[in-house]
Design a protein around this motif. Structure first.
Motif, PDB file in Angstrom:
ATOM      1  N   ALA A  46      40.281  40.236  32.883  1.00  0.00           N
ATOM      2  CA  ALA A  46      39.078  40.469  33.683  1.00  0.00           C
ATOM      3  C   ALA A  46      39.404  40.937  35.094  1.00  0.00           C
ATOM      4  O   ALA A  46      38.636  41.673  35.703  1.00  0.00           O
ATOM      5  CB  ALA A  46      38.238  39.195  33.733  1.00  0.00           C
ATOM      6  N   ASP A  47      40.563  40.494  35.631  1.00  0.00           N
ATOM      7  CA  ASP A  47      40.920  40.858  37.004  1.00  0.00           C
ATOM      8  C   ASP A  47      41.904  42.031  37.059  1.00  0.00           C
ATOM      9  O   ASP A  47      42.556  42.262  38.077  1.00  0.00           O
ATOM     10  CB  ASP A  47      41.522  39.656  37.729  1.00  0.00           C
ATOM     11  N   ASP A  48      42.002  42.790  35.998  1.00  0.00           N
ATOM     12  CA  ASP A  48      42.944  43.903  35.921  1.00  0.00           C
ATOM     13  C   ASP A  48      42.499  45.055  36.822  1.00  0.00           C
ATOM     14  O   ASP A  48      41.476  45.694  36.573  1.00  0.00           O
ATOM     15  CB  ASP A  48      43.042  44.395  34.468  1.00  0.00           C
ATOM     16  N   LEU A  49      43.250  45.308  37.877  1.00  0.00           N
ATOM     17  CA  LEU A  49      42.996  46.446  38.751  1.00  0.00           C
ATOM     18  C   LEU A  49      44.130  47.458  38.691  1.00  0.00           C
ATOM     19  O   LEU A  49      44.158  48.427  39.474  1.00  0.00           O
ATOM     20  CB  LEU A  49      42.803  45.976  40.201  1.00  0.00           C
ATOM     21  N   ALA A  50      45.067  47.251  37.786  1.00  0.00           N
ATOM     22  CA  ALA A  50      46.229  48.138  37.698  1.00  0.00           C
ATOM     23  C   ALA A  50      46.054  49.229  36.642  1.00  0.00           C
ATOM     24  O   ALA A  50      46.607  50.327  36.779  1.00  0.00           O
ATOM     25  CB  ALA A  50      47.478  47.320  37.393  1.00  0.00           C
ATOM     26  N   ALA A  88      39.368  66.902  25.044  1.00  0.00           N
ATOM     27  CA  ALA A  88      39.923  65.906  25.972  1.00  0.00           C
ATOM     28  C   ALA A  88      39.577  66.306  27.402  1.00  0.00           C
ATOM     29  O   ALA A  88      40.403  66.836  28.155  1.00  0.00           O
ATOM     30  CB  ALA A  88      41.426  65.787  25.786  1.00  0.00           C
ATOM     31  N   THR A  89      38.325  66.068  27.777  1.00  0.00           N
ATOM     32  CA  THR A  89      37.822  66.336  29.122  1.00  0.00           C
ATOM     33  C   THR A  89      37.419  65.003  29.725  1.00  0.00           C
ATOM     34  O   THR A  89      36.484  64.356  29.237  1.00  0.00           O
ATOM     35  CB  THR A  89      36.621  67.304  29.064  1.00  0.00           C
ATOM     36  N   TYR A  90      38.128  64.593  30.775  1.00  0.00           N
ATOM     37  CA  TYR A  90      37.895  63.255  31.304  1.00  0.00           C
ATOM     38  C   TYR A  90      38.465  63.110  32.703  1.00  0.00           C
ATOM     39  O   TYR A  90      39.208  63.969  33.195  1.00  0.00           O
ATOM     40  CB  TYR A  90      38.522  62.202  30.388  1.00  0.00           C
ATOM     41  N   ASN A  91      38.113  62.008  33.349  1.00  0.00           N
ATOM     42  CA  ASN A  91      38.694  61.584  34.618  1.00  0.00           C
ATOM     43  C   ASN A  91      39.354  60.232  34.442  1.00  0.00           C
ATOM     44  O   ASN A  91      38.885  59.402  33.657  1.00  0.00           O
ATOM     45  CB  ASN A  91      37.619  61.440  35.708  1.00  0.00           C
ATOM     46  N   LEU A  92      40.419  60.009  35.180  1.00  0.00           N
ATOM     47  CA  LEU A  92      41.002  58.677  35.318  1.00  0.00           C
ATOM     48  C   LEU A  92      40.636  58.141  36.697  1.00  0.00           C
ATOM     49  O   LEU A  92      40.836  58.828  37.706  1.00  0.00           O
ATOM     50  CB  LEU A  92      42.524  58.717  35.160  1.00  0.00           C
ATOM     51  N   HIS A  93      40.063  56.931  36.732  1.00  0.00           N
ATOM     52  CA  HIS A  93      39.622  56.326  37.981  1.00  0.00           C
ATOM     53  C   HIS A  93      40.416  55.050  38.247  1.00  0.00           C
ATOM     54  O   HIS A  93      40.775  54.318  37.315  1.00  0.00           O
ATOM     55  CB  HIS A  93      38.139  55.972  37.917  1.00  0.00           C
ATOM     56  N   ALA A  94      40.659  54.789  39.519  1.00  0.00           N
ATOM     57  CA  ALA A  94      41.323  53.547  39.916  1.00  0.00           C
ATOM     58  C   ALA A  94      40.281  52.449  40.021  1.00  0.00           C
ATOM     59  O   ALA A  94      39.311  52.579  40.777  1.00  0.00           O
ATOM     60  CB  ALA A  94      42.020  53.732  41.260  1.00  0.00           C
ATOM     61  N   PRO A  95      40.415  51.364  39.276  1.00  0.00           N
ATOM     62  CA  PRO A  95      39.427  50.271  39.355  1.00  0.00           C
ATOM     63  C   PRO A  95      39.352  49.716  40.774  1.00  0.00           C
ATOM     64  O   PRO A  95      40.355  49.643  41.489  1.00  0.00           O
ATOM     65  CB  PRO A  95      39.981  49.229  38.382  1.00  0.00           C
ATOM     66  N   GLY A  96      38.155  49.359  41.180  1.00  0.00           N
ATOM     67  CA  GLY A  96      37.986  48.717  42.475  1.00  0.00           C
ATOM     68  C   GLY A  96      37.779  49.663  43.633  1.00  0.00           C
ATOM     69  O   GLY A  96      37.459  49.224  44.742  1.00  0.00           O
ATOM     70  N   ARG A  97      37.933  50.951  43.432  1.00  0.00           N
ATOM     71  CA  ARG A  97      37.719  51.914  44.514  1.00  0.00           C
ATOM     72  C   ARG A  97      36.248  52.319  44.564  1.00  0.00           C
ATOM     73  O   ARG A  97      35.520  52.194  43.582  1.00  0.00           O
ATOM     74  CB  ARG A  97      38.600  53.148  44.322  1.00  0.00           C
TER      75      ARG A  97
END
Length: 431
Positions: free
Chosen positions: A35-39, A383-392
């Motif tokens: 649940a706390d995974d931000l990596a 395969a059209t997508y974005n990768l986002h950093a959690p928490g930003r």
């Protein structure tokens, strides 16, 4: 091979994703996600701009960007699909030429051709849209509409954009435009349905929205801005969807400090004309004060946001900016729109991301005539997508953008924009 979280599929899992020949070849859970995974980066479909005007000048000096630059501005911000609400035939050739010549993939784009609007009325007011530097069809009869639809289809338009509003924003604010009659509204909705063409209508007020809904319209280019709708009001609009478009109106009420903060995020200097940043530094007071509409515009934006959040809870909100209005920039402002909608409520982040991707993609496909309704995150899909950093913040740039299996080099995007500007191709010829 990529290990990512995919909240749309299962927020409790980490997935292994592989791509072959530009398509997802494997999407399978391989581990539990804490649940706390931000990596672990989150994979989402590409962002969708559901209300843009490629052929309108967003720059403060009223200069129009080269469509090739506009495409790259969207690309830089992770926007992979764009709905152009009118005027695109003016710039279609440049957009397509740029796509053919570009080493970078382009976002997908769907457009309506030219919008339809009302005739000049007895008071001398023209229909909304006539004031912009792009043609519109003026309609009064069924024959007029038939001609407009046929002409737009020949230009590659796939949906109908109806300009209906008289331009009032709050009770007592002045009427700016003539408005289509109820008879014209009724046959516009009917003929579009008979031709199998999706219709989108531009309304401001609750009363305009009621009339349009009663005549058969279900897709609205803006949320209601003259009042906050209550539960009884919402019952009248079952099955309707609304586009947010806060960013396109907000520039009228922003202070110089707010302009500097808004244009200070990563991505502005890299993709936009820096003369806009220089100009905004000198803004001493909001345009709303200068033009006597600060209070009404501020109230209109507050009503629009509250109404947008109501539709978000129902899953009927579409995220769009009205970019092409002065100060609302292609690509960059869609990320701003997400932050404006979120406000201080972190619980809105997931639903907003969903509507800006899945919800927007459904809308894009609908307007382009694709009725399959296939989920964009599935084996076999492009395969059209974005990768986002959690928490930003929602306004933060994606970690990376991939279009049809091709990772986007943002530095290459910046260089190409600079080259196009240096070549002098980002301006209309001076009259």
């Amino acid at each position: 091979m990529t290990r990512v979280a995919i909240p749309e599929l299962d927020p409790t899992e980490v997935f292994e994703v592989t791509v072959e020949d530009g398509h997802f070849s494997r999407i399978r859970p391989v581990a539990e996600r804490k649940a706390d995974d931000l990596a672990t980066p989150e994979l989402w479909p590409g962002l969708v701009e559901t209300h843009a005007h490629v052929g309108l000048p967003a720059n403060f000096d009223d200069s129009l960007e080269d469509p090739r630059i506009v495409a790259l501005q969207y690309l830089y911000s992770g926007v992979t699909h764009v709905v152009d609400m009118f005027g695109f035939p003016l710039v279609k050739e440049a957009w397509e030429r740029g796509r053919a010549e570009s080493a970078l993939p382009y976002p997908e784009l769907v457009h309506c051709g030219y919008a339809v609007t009302a005739m000049t009325n007895a008071a001398g007011l023209t229909g909304h849209g006539v004031e912009f530097p792009a043609p519109v069809h003026i309609i009064a009869t069924e024959t007029d509409l038939e001609h407009a639809i046929r002409s737009n289809v020949e230009r590659g338009g796939t949906f109908l954009k109806v300009m209906f509003t008289d331009g009032t924003e709050q009770p007592g604010s002045p009427v700016k435009f003539s408005r289509l009659s109820r008879r014209v509204l009724e046959f516009s909705a009917r003929i579009a349905a008979e031709r199998g063409i999706t219709a989108v209508i531009d309304c401001n007020t609750l009363q305009e929205t009621r009339w349009a809904y009663e005549c058969g319209f279900r897709l609205f280019a803006h949320t209601v801005r003259d009042r906050t709708l209550d539960a009884a009001d919402w019952k009248e609009f079952d099955g309707a969807r609304f586009v947010s478009t806060l960013a396109g109106l907000r520039t009228m009420i922003m202070t110089g400090e707010e302009f500097r903060a808004e244009y200070g995020r990563e991505g502005f200097a890299e993709t936009q004309d820096l003369r806009n940043l220089e100009f905004s530094q000198g803004i001493e007071k909001p345009y709303g004060i200068e033009y006597g509409c600060q209070e009404t515009r501020t109230a209109a934006l507050a009503d629009m946001r509250r109404n947008a959040l109501s539709t978000l809870r129902e899953g009927t909100l579409l995220i769009g900016t009205d970019s092409g209005n002065t100060g609302a920039y292609h690509g960059y402002s869609l990320l701003s729109e997400l932050d404006l909608l979120r406000g201080d409520d972190a619980s809105l982040e997931g639903p907003l991301r969903h509507q800006a991707t899945i919800g927007g993609r459904r809308y894009f496909d609908e307007l382009s005539g694709d009725t399959h309704g296939s989920h964009p995150l599935r084996v076999g899909a492009a395969a059209t997508y974005n990768l986002h950093a959690p928490g930003r913040p929602l306004s933060a740039l994606p970690l990376s953008t991939v279009i049809r299996g091709v990772p986007i080099d943002r530095q290459a995007v910046v260089r190409t924009i600079a080259e196009l500007r240096a070549a002098g191709t980002d301006r209309k010829e001076e009259s």
